[in-house]
Design a protein around this motif. Structure first.
Motif, PDB file in Angstrom:
ATOM      1  N   ARG A  53     -15.185  22.112  44.432  1.00 55.38           N
ATOM      2  CA  ARG A  53     -14.274  21.024  44.832  1.00 55.38           C
ATOM      3  C   ARG A  53     -13.534  21.517  46.061  1.00 55.38           C
ATOM      4  O   ARG A  53     -13.702  22.650  46.495  1.00 55.38           O
ATOM      5  CB  ARG A  53     -13.371  20.562  43.696  1.00 55.38           C
ATOM      6  N   GLY A  54     -12.697  20.632  46.615  1.00 55.23           N
ATOM      7  CA  GLY A  54     -12.086  20.954  47.899  1.00 55.23           C
ATOM      8  C   GLY A  54     -12.995  20.404  48.993  1.00 55.23           C
ATOM      9  O   GLY A  54     -14.225  20.603  48.957  1.00 55.23           O
ATOM     10  N   ALA A  55     -12.393  19.701  49.946  1.00 57.96           N
ATOM     11  CA  ALA A  55     -13.197  18.935  50.902  1.00 57.96           C
ATOM     12  C   ALA A  55     -14.256  19.774  51.640  1.00 57.96           C
ATOM     13  O   ALA A  55     -15.443  19.401  51.661  1.00 57.96           O
ATOM     14  CB  ALA A  55     -12.259  18.228  51.885  1.00 57.96           C
ATOM     15  N   THR A  89     -21.323  11.052  44.962  1.00 59.93           N
ATOM     16  CA  THR A  89     -20.689  11.976  44.018  1.00 59.93           C
ATOM     17  C   THR A  89     -19.165  11.854  43.989  1.00 59.93           C
ATOM     18  O   THR A  89     -18.565  11.770  42.921  1.00 59.93           O
ATOM     19  CB  THR A  89     -21.085  13.434  44.313  1.00 59.93           C
ATOM     20  N   ARG A  90     -18.526  11.904  45.176  1.00 62.05           N
ATOM     21  CA  ARG A  90     -17.056  11.781  45.220  1.00 62.05           C
ATOM     22  C   ARG A  90     -16.673  10.983  46.469  1.00 62.05           C
ATOM     23  O   ARG A  90     -17.249  11.204  47.540  1.00 62.05           O
ATOM     24  CB  ARG A  90     -16.382  13.163  45.236  1.00 62.05           C
ATOM     25  N   PRO A  91     -15.668  10.095  46.365  1.00 63.15           N
ATOM     26  CA  PRO A  91     -15.438   9.162  47.473  1.00 63.15           C
ATOM     27  C   PRO A  91     -14.424   9.567  48.543  1.00 63.15           C
ATOM     28  O   PRO A  91     -14.465   9.026  49.645  1.00 63.15           O
ATOM     29  CB  PRO A  91     -14.927   7.906  46.753  1.00 63.15           C
ATOM     30  N   ASN A 202      -4.543  20.405  37.535  1.00 60.46           N
ATOM     31  CA  ASN A 202      -3.886  21.718  37.637  1.00 60.46           C
ATOM     32  C   ASN A 202      -4.571  22.711  38.578  1.00 60.46           C
ATOM     33  O   ASN A 202      -4.634  23.908  38.298  1.00 60.46           O
ATOM     34  CB  ASN A 202      -3.756  22.338  36.237  1.00 60.46           C
ATOM     35  N   GLN A 203      -5.043  22.213  39.710  1.00 65.27           N
ATOM     36  CA  GLN A 203      -5.701  23.133  40.649  1.00 65.27           C
ATOM     37  C   GLN A 203      -4.712  24.167  41.196  1.00 65.27           C
ATOM     38  O   GLN A 203      -5.112  25.257  41.591  1.00 65.27           O
ATOM     39  CB  GLN A 203      -6.321  22.359  41.825  1.00 65.27           C
ATOM     40  N   GLY A 204      -3.418  23.805  41.244  1.00 60.58           N
ATOM     41  CA  GLY A 204      -2.425  24.780  41.724  1.00 60.58           C
ATOM     42  C   GLY A 204      -2.189  25.870  40.697  1.00 60.58           C
ATOM     43  O   GLY A 204      -2.252  27.064  41.005  1.00 60.58           O
ATOM     44  N   THR A 243      -5.941  18.630  53.280  1.00 59.94           N
ATOM     45  CA  THR A 243      -6.225  17.190  53.286  1.00 59.94           C
ATOM     46  C   THR A 243      -7.711  16.975  53.055  1.00 59.94           C
ATOM     47  O   THR A 243      -8.542  17.789  53.477  1.00 59.94           O
ATOM     48  CB  THR A 243      -5.788  16.510  54.595  1.00 59.94           C
ATOM     49  N   ASP A 244      -8.017  15.889  52.392  1.00 60.86           N
ATOM     50  CA  ASP A 244      -9.412  15.542  52.121  1.00 60.86           C
ATOM     51  C   ASP A 244      -9.977  14.548  53.123  1.00 60.86           C
ATOM     52  O   ASP A 244     -11.189  14.429  53.277  1.00 60.86           O
ATOM     53  CB  ASP A 244      -9.540  14.959  50.705  1.00 60.86           C
ATOM     54  N   ARG A 245      -9.093  13.803  53.758  1.00 60.53           N
ATOM     55  CA  ARG A 245      -9.531  12.893  54.823  1.00 60.53           C
ATOM     56  C   ARG A 245      -8.307  12.582  55.672  1.00 60.53           C
ATOM     57  O   ARG A 245      -7.261  12.172  55.158  1.00 60.53           O
ATOM     58  CB  ARG A 245     -10.125  11.610  54.242  1.00 60.53           C
ATOM     59  N   ALA A 253      -4.905  11.968  53.612  1.00 52.92           N
ATOM     60  CA  ALA A 253      -5.111  11.836  52.159  1.00 52.92           C
ATOM     61  C   ALA A 253      -5.232  13.232  51.582  1.00 52.92           C
ATOM     62  O   ALA A 253      -5.979  14.068  52.101  1.00 52.92           O
ATOM     63  CB  ALA A 253      -6.388  11.052  51.875  1.00 52.92           C
ATOM     64  N   ASN A 254      -4.495  13.475  50.540  1.00 52.59           N
ATOM     65  CA  ASN A 254      -4.618  14.762  49.834  1.00 52.59           C
ATOM     66  C   ASN A 254      -4.358  14.516  48.352  1.00 52.59           C
ATOM     67  O   ASN A 254      -4.050  13.387  47.936  1.00 52.59           O
ATOM     68  CB  ASN A 254      -3.646  15.793  50.411  1.00 52.59           C
ATOM     69  N   LYS A 255      -4.456  15.558  47.572  1.00 50.57           N
ATOM     70  CA  LYS A 255      -4.310  15.460  46.116  1.00 50.57           C
ATOM     71  C   LYS A 255      -3.047  14.699  45.734  1.00 50.57           C
ATOM     72  O   LYS A 255      -2.002  14.856  46.366  1.00 50.57           O
ATOM     73  CB  LYS A 255      -4.290  16.876  45.544  1.00 50.57           C
ATOM     74  N   ILE A 256      -3.152  13.878  44.704  1.00 53.41           N
ATOM     75  CA  ILE A 256      -2.055  13.033  44.256  1.00 53.41           C
ATOM     76  C   ILE A 256      -0.763  13.861  44.097  1.00 53.41           C
ATOM     77  O   ILE A 256      -0.783  14.951  43.518  1.00 53.41           O
ATOM     78  CB  ILE A 256      -2.440  12.313  42.929  1.00 53.41           C
TER      79      ILE A 256
HETATM   80  O1  MRU Z   1      -9.997  17.033  43.736  1.00 51.97           O
HETATM   81  P1  MRU Z   1     -10.102  18.288  44.568  1.00 51.97           P
HETATM   82  O2  MRU Z   1      -9.761  19.533  43.800  1.00 51.97           O
HETATM   83  O3  MRU Z   1     -11.425  18.369  45.282  1.00 51.97           O
HETATM   84  O4  MRU Z   1      -8.967  18.087  45.677  1.00 51.97           O
HETATM   85  C1  MRU Z   1      -8.777  19.097  46.635  1.00 51.97           C
HETATM   86  C2  MRU Z   1      -7.586  18.873  47.473  1.00 51.97           C
HETATM   87  O5  MRU Z   1      -6.897  17.895  47.387  1.00 51.97           O
HETATM   88  C3  MRU Z   1      -7.340  19.900  48.509  1.00 51.97           C
HETATM   89  O6  MRU Z   1      -5.967  20.030  48.738  1.00 51.97           O
HETATM   90  C4  MRU Z   1      -8.063  19.397  49.751  1.00 51.97           C
HETATM   91  O7  MRU Z   1      -9.446  19.330  49.538  1.00 51.97           O
HETATM   92  C5  MRU Z   1      -7.818  20.158  50.951  1.00 51.97           C
HETATM   93  S1  MRU Z   1      -8.845  21.475  50.935  1.00 51.97           S
HETATM   94  C6  MRU Z   1      -9.119  22.535  51.902  1.00 51.97           C
END
Ligand code: MRU
Length: 367
Positions: A53-55, A89-91, A202-204, A243-245, A253-256
């Motif tokens: 995971r992670g962009a 797979t993921r949007p 809980n990725q953090g 950020t993911d986008r 856009a980043n994690k909620i």
């Molecule tokens: O749902 P995830 O774990 O793929 O989300 C990841 C994030 O939101 C990261 O902060 C983001 O991809 C930036 S990564 C370098």
């Protein structure tokens, strides 16, 4: 980065020369397990089920997914099928589309008999490019941390709040938001990281805490709701997230939960930086809040939580009353006006259409 002294990337070609190995991130932080990807379906599953995971890492896995697919069917039909399966797979993370467009564009004009070889070569390049990009992001972000350190009294550490995991586990190596932190730490600049736990997955708490701990960076996990209070009390010098986008307008856009941190930072005069590689920019979008697709995930990620029991077993427990419904938007969009600056591989720019276009004129013009 190193794990117990051994250098690792998050994805690599196995010794057999064709299968692909990844760190299964669903098992961290309690177990370190390497998983083999042997087919298009394996790669798609790894992205969908968030073993990776992670962009940037999603993009790199998709590139190798195309290579694995070409081994089974290198026809035009096979190429389109692989593109469609992986794209579904993921949007939200646009690095997925970036990598798939890049792979398809390079393969579609090639004769069938060279497609496998070309696909593997390009997937390896995508990974190497990501490492170089993230290292450069680290160098540019380092200057911001150094400036904060020089402006602070005595030898006080620079306190940095981050959300989710935008470290080396989210990329091929180095990370985006955490790359400047690793570079500062390695140079002896004292840093302390507040790692938002980042519910619901809980990725953090799991991933950011794990990788910072392995590298010896001072950190503490904080509940997602703590950030505003900490900023009010001068405990945060700057925020850096991934950020993911990123829209061409600079909306990210980043994690909620990222948006709430940006609001709190704005209210308290805390600089809020977002680190990104250029493949995370979606040049087709001018309004991120309106147009960035937000992934809606399973309710169970909210109603349940998993962790290690006293006996060492990994268990999942239910938090909510039986049958309670939940909503689970996985990302939010922080408007550009709340972002102090974007840290890219070419430098730091204002979060605006002009800021991005000045750093990446050829990409802005091509869109
Ligand atoms: O749902 P995830 O774990 O793929 O989300 C990841 C994030 O939101 C990261 O902060 C983001 O991809 C930036 S990564 C370098």
């Amino acid at each position: 980065m190193k794990i117990d002294g051994q250098p690792y990337r998050t994805i690599w070609l196995a010794e057999d020369g064709w299968s692909v190995e990844i760190i299964d991130q669903t098992k961290l932080p309690h177990r370190f397990e390497v998983e083999s990807l042997c087919s298009l379906d394996d790669a798609a599953h790894a992205i969908r089920a968030m073993l990776v995971r992670g962009a940037p890492l999603i993009g790199a896995t998709a590139a190798y997914g195309m290579a694995l697919a070409m081994r089974d069917d290198s026809s035009d039909v096979g190429l389109e099928h692989a593109y469609d399966v992986l794209m579904a797979t993921r949007p939200t993370a646009v690095n997925l589309r970036w990598a798939l467009d890049d792979m398809r564009m390079r393969l579609q004009d090639q004769p069938r008999d060279v497609r496998v070889e070309r696909a593997y070569a390009r997937a390896a390049e995508v990974c190497d490019e990501d490492v170089a990009i993230c290292s450069a992001i680290g160098d540019h972000g380092l200057a911001l941390i150094r400036a904060a350190y020089e402006a602070s009294p005595g030898d006080a550490p620079v306190n940095i709040l981050t959300h989710c995991n935008a470290g080396w586990l989210a990329t091929v190596d180095w990370g985006t938001a955490l790359a400047p932190i690793y570079k500062a730490h390695d140079l002896g600049i004292p840093v302390h990281v507040w790692a938002d736990e980042t519910r619901p997955r809980n990725q953090g708490a799991a991933l950011t805490a794990w990788e910072l701990g392995r590298h010896g960076v001072s950190h503490a996990v904080v509940a997602d709701n703590a950030g505003g209070h900490m900023m009010q009390h001068g405990l945060v010098d700057l925020c850096i997230t991934g950020t993911d986008r990123t829209a061409a307008s600079g909306d990210v856009a980043n994690k909620i939960g990222t948006y709430l941190k940006a609001l709190a930072a704005h209210d308290n005069g805390v600089p809020f930086y977002v680190a990104l590689p250029s493949p995370t920019i979606d040049w087709t979008l001018t309004d991120g809040v309106r147009d960035i697709p937000i992934e809606q995930r399973d309710q169970e990620e909210v109603t349940h939580i998993s962790g290690k029991s006293a006996s060492g077993d990994i268990v999942s427990v239910q938090l909510t009353p039986d049958g309670t419904p939940a909503a689970n938007p996985a990302f939010d969009v922080t408007p550009a006006r709340l972002v102090t600056g974007l840290i890219t591989e070419r430098g730091v720019c204002p979060a605006s259409a002009m800021g991005l276009a000045e750093l990446f004129p050829e990409l802005a013009e091509a869109s």
